[in-house]
Design a protein around this motif. Structure first.
Motif, PDB file in Angstrom:
ATOM      1  N   TRP A 161       0.818  -1.205   0.000  1.00 27.52           N
ATOM      2  CA  TRP A 161       0.000   0.000   0.000  1.00 27.52           C
ATOM      3  C   TRP A 161       0.858   1.264   0.000  1.00 27.52           C
ATOM      4  CZ3 TRP A 161      -5.226   0.320  -0.420  1.00 27.52           C
ATOM      5  CH2 TRP A 161      -5.973  -0.848  -0.192  1.00 27.52           C
ATOM      6  N   GLN A 162       0.459   2.247  -0.808  1.00 27.88           N
ATOM      7  CA  GLN A 162       0.971   3.597  -0.655  1.00 27.88           C
ATOM      8  C   GLN A 162       0.277   4.208   0.556  1.00 27.88           C
ATOM      9  OE1 GLN A 162      -0.785   6.754  -2.624  1.00 27.88           O
ATOM     10  NE2 GLN A 162       0.996   8.082  -2.690  1.00 27.88           N
ATOM     11  N   LEU A 163       0.947   5.135   1.253  1.00 25.92           N
ATOM     12  CA  LEU A 163       0.375   5.721   2.454  1.00 25.92           C
ATOM     13  C   LEU A 163       0.200   7.232   2.299  1.00 25.92           C
ATOM     14  CD1 LEU A 163       2.329   3.826   5.261  1.00 25.92           C
ATOM     15  CD2 LEU A 163       0.136   3.237   4.214  1.00 25.92           C
ATOM     16  N   ALA A 164      -0.988   7.699   2.667  1.00 27.79           N
ATOM     17  CA  ALA A 164      -1.275   9.129   2.776  1.00 27.79           C
ATOM     18  C   ALA A 164      -1.624   9.375   4.234  1.00 27.79           C
ATOM     19  CB  ALA A 164      -2.446   9.515   1.875  1.00 27.79           C
ATOM     20  N   ILE A 165      -0.832  10.202   4.913  1.00 22.41           N
ATOM     21  CA  ILE A 165      -1.013  10.402   6.349  1.00 22.41           C
ATOM     22  C   ILE A 165      -1.300  11.876   6.623  1.00 22.41           C
ATOM     23  CG2 ILE A 165      -0.060  10.013   8.639  1.00 22.41           C
ATOM     24  CD1 ILE A 165       1.869   7.996   7.445  1.00 22.41           C
ATOM     25  N   HIS A 166      -2.467  12.125   7.180  1.00 26.95           N
ATOM     26  CA  HIS A 166      -2.893  13.486   7.518  1.00 26.95           C
ATOM     27  C   HIS A 166      -2.053  14.017   8.673  1.00 26.95           C
ATOM     28  CE1 HIS A 166      -6.262  16.345   8.941  1.00 26.95           C
ATOM     29  NE2 HIS A 166      -5.459  16.261   9.982  1.00 26.95           N
ATOM     30  N   GLY A 167      -1.429  15.179   8.450  1.00 24.94           N
ATOM     31  CA  GLY A 167      -0.658  15.831   9.499  1.00 24.94           C
ATOM     32  C   GLY A 167      -0.687  17.332   9.326  1.00 24.94           C
ATOM     33  N   ASN A 168      -1.302  18.054  10.266  1.00 27.17           N
ATOM     34  CA  ASN A 168      -1.382  19.516  10.193  1.00 27.17           C
ATOM     35  C   ASN A 168      -0.357  20.212  11.086  1.00 27.17           C
ATOM     36  OD1 ASN A 168      -3.339  20.733   8.374  1.00 27.17           O
ATOM     37  ND2 ASN A 168      -4.900  19.555   9.454  1.00 27.17           N
ATOM     38  N   VAL A 225       6.735   3.167  -1.555  1.00 29.15           N
ATOM     39  CA  VAL A 225       5.557   3.538  -0.763  1.00 29.15           C
ATOM     40  C   VAL A 225       5.062   4.934  -1.122  1.00 29.15           C
ATOM     41  CG1 VAL A 225       4.691   3.945   1.588  1.00 29.15           C
ATOM     42  CG2 VAL A 225       6.179   2.004   1.127  1.00 29.15           C
ATOM     43  N   ARG A 226       5.997   5.829  -1.466  1.00 32.78           N
ATOM     44  CA  ARG A 226       5.646   7.213  -1.828  1.00 32.78           C
ATOM     45  C   ARG A 226       4.756   7.860  -0.763  1.00 32.78           C
ATOM     46  NH1 ARG A 226       4.294   7.201  -8.388  1.00 32.78           N
ATOM     47  NH2 ARG A 226       6.045   5.879  -8.997  1.00 32.78           N
ATOM     48  N   THR A 227       5.159   7.813   0.466  1.00 30.10           N
ATOM     49  CA  THR A 227       4.367   8.389   1.554  1.00 30.10           C
ATOM     50  C   THR A 227       4.091   9.863   1.308  1.00 30.10           C
ATOM     51  OG1 THR A 227       5.367   6.828   3.091  1.00 30.10           O
ATOM     52  CG2 THR A 227       4.241   8.729   4.049  1.00 30.10           C
ATOM     53  N   ARG A 228       2.835  10.246   1.491  1.00 35.37           N
ATOM     54  CA  ARG A 228       2.386  11.635   1.373  1.00 35.37           C
ATOM     55  C   ARG A 228       1.979  12.136   2.747  1.00 35.37           C
ATOM     56  NH1 ARG A 228      -2.607  11.306  -2.784  1.00 35.37           N
ATOM     57  NH2 ARG A 228      -2.955  13.305  -1.741  1.00 35.37           N
ATOM     58  N   ILE A 229       2.375  13.341   3.089  1.00 30.71           N
ATOM     59  CA  ILE A 229       1.830  13.994   4.283  1.00 30.71           C
ATOM     60  C   ILE A 229       0.727  14.931   3.818  1.00 30.71           C
ATOM     61  CG2 ILE A 229       2.267  15.432   6.299  1.00 30.71           C
ATOM     62  CD1 ILE A 229       5.114  14.477   6.327  1.00 30.71           C
ATOM     63  N   GLU A 230      -0.489  14.623   4.229  1.00 29.53           N
ATOM     64  CA  GLU A 230      -1.649  15.401   3.795  1.00 29.53           C
ATOM     65  C   GLU A 230      -1.754  16.699   4.584  1.00 29.53           C
ATOM     66  OE1 GLU A 230      -3.320  14.213   1.038  1.00 29.53           O
ATOM     67  OE2 GLU A 230      -1.564  12.923   1.233  1.00 29.53           O
ATOM     68  N   HIS A 231      -1.849  17.802   3.892  1.00 26.39           N
ATOM     69  CA  HIS A 231      -1.912  19.165   4.400  1.00 26.39           C
ATOM     70  C   HIS A 231      -0.523  19.664   4.787  1.00 26.39           C
ATOM     71  CE1 HIS A 231      -5.985  17.976   4.191  1.00 26.39           C
ATOM     72  NE2 HIS A 231      -6.085  17.457   5.404  1.00 26.39           N
ATOM     73  N   CYS A 232       0.209  18.901   5.585  1.00 26.53           N
ATOM     74  CA  CYS A 232       1.615  19.216   5.886  1.00 26.53           C
ATOM     75  C   CYS A 232       1.767  20.704   6.209  1.00 26.53           C
ATOM     76  CB  CYS A 232       2.479  18.829   4.695  1.00 26.53           C
ATOM     77  SG  CYS A 232       4.222  18.544   5.079  1.00 26.53           S
ATOM     78  N   SER A 233       0.908  21.189   7.092  1.00 25.81           N
ATOM     79  CA  SER A 233       0.693  22.626   7.191  1.00 25.81           C
ATOM     80  C   SER A 233       1.849  23.407   7.796  1.00 25.81           C
ATOM     81  CB  SER A 233      -0.588  22.895   8.003  1.00 25.81           C
ATOM     82  OG  SER A 233      -1.697  22.300   7.375  1.00 25.81           O
ATOM     83  N   ILE A 234       2.280  23.036   8.999  1.00 28.96           N
ATOM     84  CA  ILE A 234       3.337  23.775   9.695  1.00 28.96           C
ATOM     85  C   ILE A 234       4.618  22.969   9.620  1.00 28.96           C
ATOM     86  CG2 ILE A 234       4.094  24.726  11.902  1.00 28.96           C
ATOM     87  CD1 ILE A 234       1.832  26.293  10.582  1.00 28.96           C
ATOM     88  N   LEU A 235       5.592  23.512   8.882  1.00 33.14           N
ATOM     89  CA  LEU A 235       6.764  22.731   8.521  1.00 33.14           C
ATOM     90  C   LEU A 235       8.048  23.504   8.817  1.00 33.14           C
ATOM     91  CD1 LEU A 235       7.151  19.933   7.182  1.00 33.14           C
ATOM     92  CD2 LEU A 235       7.228  21.105   4.978  1.00 33.14           C
ATOM     93  N   HIS A 236       8.968  22.861   9.555  1.00 35.23           N
ATOM     94  CA  HIS A 236      10.258  23.454   9.897  1.00 35.23           C
ATOM     95  C   HIS A 236      11.348  22.941   8.950  1.00 35.23           C
ATOM     96  CE1 HIS A 236       8.759  25.045  13.795  1.00 35.23           C
ATOM     97  NE2 HIS A 236       7.990  23.967  13.778  1.00 35.23           N
ATOM     98  N   ASN A 237      12.468  23.652   8.924  1.00 36.82           N
ATOM     99  CA  ASN A 237      13.563  23.277   8.029  1.00 36.82           C
ATOM    100  C   ASN A 237      14.072  21.872   8.295  1.00 36.82           C
ATOM    101  OD1 ASN A 237      13.455  25.769   6.759  1.00 36.82           O
ATOM    102  ND2 ASN A 237      15.078  26.672   8.005  1.00 36.82           N
ATOM    103  N   ASP A 238      14.188  21.500   9.585  1.00 34.84           N
ATOM    104  CA  ASP A 238      14.689  20.163   9.893  1.00 34.84           C
ATOM    105  C   ASP A 238      13.746  19.083   9.379  1.00 34.84           C
ATOM    106  OD1 ASP A 238      13.019  21.235  12.162  1.00 34.84           O
ATOM    107  OD2 ASP A 238      13.215  19.178  12.881  1.00 34.84           O
ATOM    108  N   GLN A 239      12.449  19.381   9.364  1.00 32.84           N
ATOM    109  CA  GLN A 239      11.487  18.410   8.856  1.00 32.84           C
ATOM    110  C   GLN A 239      11.568  18.270   7.345  1.00 32.84           C
ATOM    111  OE1 GLN A 239       8.088  20.358  10.660  1.00 32.84           O
ATOM    112  NE2 GLN A 239       7.874  18.735  12.187  1.00 32.84           N
TER     113      GLN A 239
END
Length: 615
Positions: A412-419, A444-458
């Motif tokens: 399965w490919q994974l789409a994971i919601h993370g705000n 797997v091509r994991t996607r972070i859904e919305h991925c709203s608040i993102l820091h440089n290290d991330q």
């Protein structure tokens, strides 16, 4: 403005409760799925996301549901050649072609006009573009169409994209009351007083002033609040001494009288459940009608990121399957089974990775790590502004890790919601655990859904772990000022939807609407990403350093979106061997003022070699 705490409506396991009274949904059975043999699971190819087009010019072999005919059997061998305009292929080089030829549902030639005509054969029809612009059909990689289509079908949209102020909403409801026969329901959705200026809530006072002869019900954009008039309470049989259900509330004033404000769907379903259209709606027809309507926006592929939310079972797949079988879908669907239904239930129903065909297919699996930032339930490293709350984790890291590894190991490919940023930390920890467990993250091509608040290290961790992002770009436009002033503060708000930073780091991203959160208008999404201007303060640009070029924004809703959906072999660019999905625009988005991109007229939409919309 009142600060309301709420979870993400579309990703809530409770959302399906809204449809319990629907006659068809209540009868949906997983047994109907078991009658259809599961198709063979395809093997994902390891391929670099930036160069996938170089080796995939010809569409791969499709996987078909036995009961669904191919998307468009070739019965007419006439070749259609488009020329005389700007044809943007959105291939690796973003090249421009003089002409393009299609035969049946496939693109057979792209390039110089004389060469394309030479390859077209004798039975050819030439279509002059008259200087207009052709692009690949637009793709929205994160919507909720199966359940959302019913809501759209039976509820009037009164949200922020249509009305700036509460007074405008009330005026519109008044107009509807004047048009409808006495006793008919007036039901509306997406009311959002956190964005729309004016009253914080609608009570009996405001709604009874509109009508006491029509039941009126208005659903808040959060999906967790609703408002009704006294007639709706009467028709639904809600007595003055109604007791609050556990975890819900029929709000009362200081005198103990009901106000018409209702908190949590456990309570408001007792009201809207009396709405006849909710019981009578046909999910299959609603889905067909919704995608037909969306053709006006140039959409040729959409997604379902909470498959199972409608029926709270794998039977949602049968709705998508039935719609595809009619041959009436105006757009393709890529679906993601929802985690709250349970992996065992999906497996027992034979819903497997890549089950389906080019028209309707299961693309991946959806998990949810946290809630909504504007609902103060996104999980944060630091507390919300003027608060000691860090938000909510919907799943523990341990549970998410165990379940993600199990799904990934089964293809399965994974789409994971993370705000929130802490939720994204957790998701990246899970991705590291998957890699440590031997999972090939490129596959797997994991996607972070919305991925709203993102820091440089991330961002660096995403690059290292082959993780991409899908941005709800409407967060910037519609909620940007609220994020700055009420949710996070100015500094943290600049970390919202960091398109340019990801592009510079070589991390893939797409843009999406998250319908029903915002409307799926690709040209507006392009403009939002290019300008990052906010609706509430039109001259305010949120994090101007995160603006991207028009070309990059176009990629984010065409080729990049196709890649995230494991469909880059068949859609996302205008190249030989791919399916003939395209949109014709009145103007080239690269050559109009950035603030005017959303106003470009969609002239025609083609899906599977057929014109499905003409202005």
């Amino acid at each position: 403005m009142k600060k309301e705490i709420y979870r993400c409506a579309c990703c809530s396991p409770d959302f399906g409760a809204l449809f319990k009274t629907n006659n068809i949904v209540s009868k949906l059975s997983v047994a109907s799925l078991s009658k259809v043999a599961a198709t063979q699971t395809s093997q994902y190819k390891t391929i670099d996301r930036r160069t996938f087009l170089k080796g995939s010019m010809v569409a791969g072999t499709a996987l078909f549901l036995p009961s669904i005919p191919s998307c468009s059997p070739v019965v007419e061998q006439q070749t259609t050649v488009f020329t005389g305009g700007t044809i943007l292929t959105v291939d690796t080089e973003f090249s421009q072609a003089e002409a393009m030829a299609i035969r049946g549902n496939k693109i057979i030639a792209v390039g110089a006009k004389d060469k394309v005509l030479a390859s077209a054969g004798a039975n050819v029809k030439v279509v002059e573009l008259h200087g207009k612009t052709m692009l690949p059909g637009f793709i929205d990689p994160h919507t909720h169409v199966v359940a959302g289509s019913i809501v759209d079908d039976i509820m009037e949209y009164v949200g922020m994209a249509r009305f700036d102020a509460v007074d405008q909403v009330l005026a519109h409801l008044t107009m509807l009351a004047q048009q409808k026969a006495e006793g008919e329901w007036i039901v509306a959705r997406n009311f959002d007083p956190s964005i729309q200026t004016g009253l914080d809530e609608l009570t009996f006072k405001e709604l009874d002033a509109i009508s006491t002869q029509h039941p009126i019900f208005v659903l808040n954009a959060s999906g967790h609040l609703a408002y009704a008039n006294s007639k709706a309470f009467e028709v639904a049989g809600i007595p003055d001494d109604i007791k609050n259900p556990l975890g819900a509330e029929f709000v009362r004033n200081k005198q103990g009288q009901l106000t018409g404000v209702i908190k949590n769907n456990i309570a408001f379903l007792q009201v809207v459940g009396a709405y006849p259209a909710l019981a009578e709606a046909d999910p299959t027809n609603a889905l067909i009608n919704l995608l037909k309507k969306w053709s006006q926006y140039g959409l040729t592929t959409v997604s379902e990121l909470s498959l199972g939310a409608l029926s709270q079972s794998p039977a949602d797949h049968s709705v998508m399957e039935a719609a595809a079988r009619t041959g009436k879908l105006a757009a393709r669907i890529r679906a993601y089974p929802f985690y709250s239904i349970g992996e065992e239930a999906w497996d027992d129903a034979n819903v497997t990775p890549q089950r389906g065909d080019a028209l309707a297919r299961v693309a991946g699996y959806k998990f949810v790590a946290d809630g909504s930032n504007q609902g103060y339930t996104g999980l944060q490293r630091a507390p919300y502004l003027n608060s000691d709350s860090h938000g909510l984790a919907y799943m523990s890291t341990e549970e998410l890790t165990t379940r993600a590894i199990e799904r990934a190991q089964k293809g399965w490919q994974l789409a994971i919601h993370g705000n929130g940023d802490a939720a994204i930390d957790n998701i990246l920890d899970v991705c590291q655990a998957m890699r440590d467990a031997g999972v090939d993250m490129k596959n797997v091509r994991t996607r972070i859904e919305h991925c709203s608040i993102l820091h440089n290290d991330q961002i660096q961790r995403m690059k290292a772990l082959d993780v991409s992002a899908s941005f709800l770009i409407g967060h910037v436009h519609y909620w940007g000022v609220a994020m700055r002033d009420e949710v996070f503060g100015e500094e943290k708000a600049t970390l919202l939807d960091r398109c340019n930073s990801l592009e510079k780091a070589g991390v893939g991203f797409t843009l999406h609407s998250d319908f029903m959160v915002t409307d799926p208008v690709p040209l507006h999404m392009i403009e939002m990403a290019v300008t990052r201007k906010t609706r509430k303060e039109p001259d305010y640009v949120l994090a101007p350093n995160e603006r991207i070029s028009v070309e990059s924004a176009i990629r984010a809703i065409t080729s990049e979106a196709a890649w995230q959906l494991f469909s880059e072999h068949e859609i996302g660019s205008l190249e030989v061997g791919k399916l003939a999905d395209m949109v014709i625009l009145a103007n080239d988005p690269r050559k109009v003022a950035p603030d005017e991109i959303k106003n470009i007229k969609v002239l025609e939409t083609w899906m599977d070699g057929k014109q499905v919309y003409q202005a």
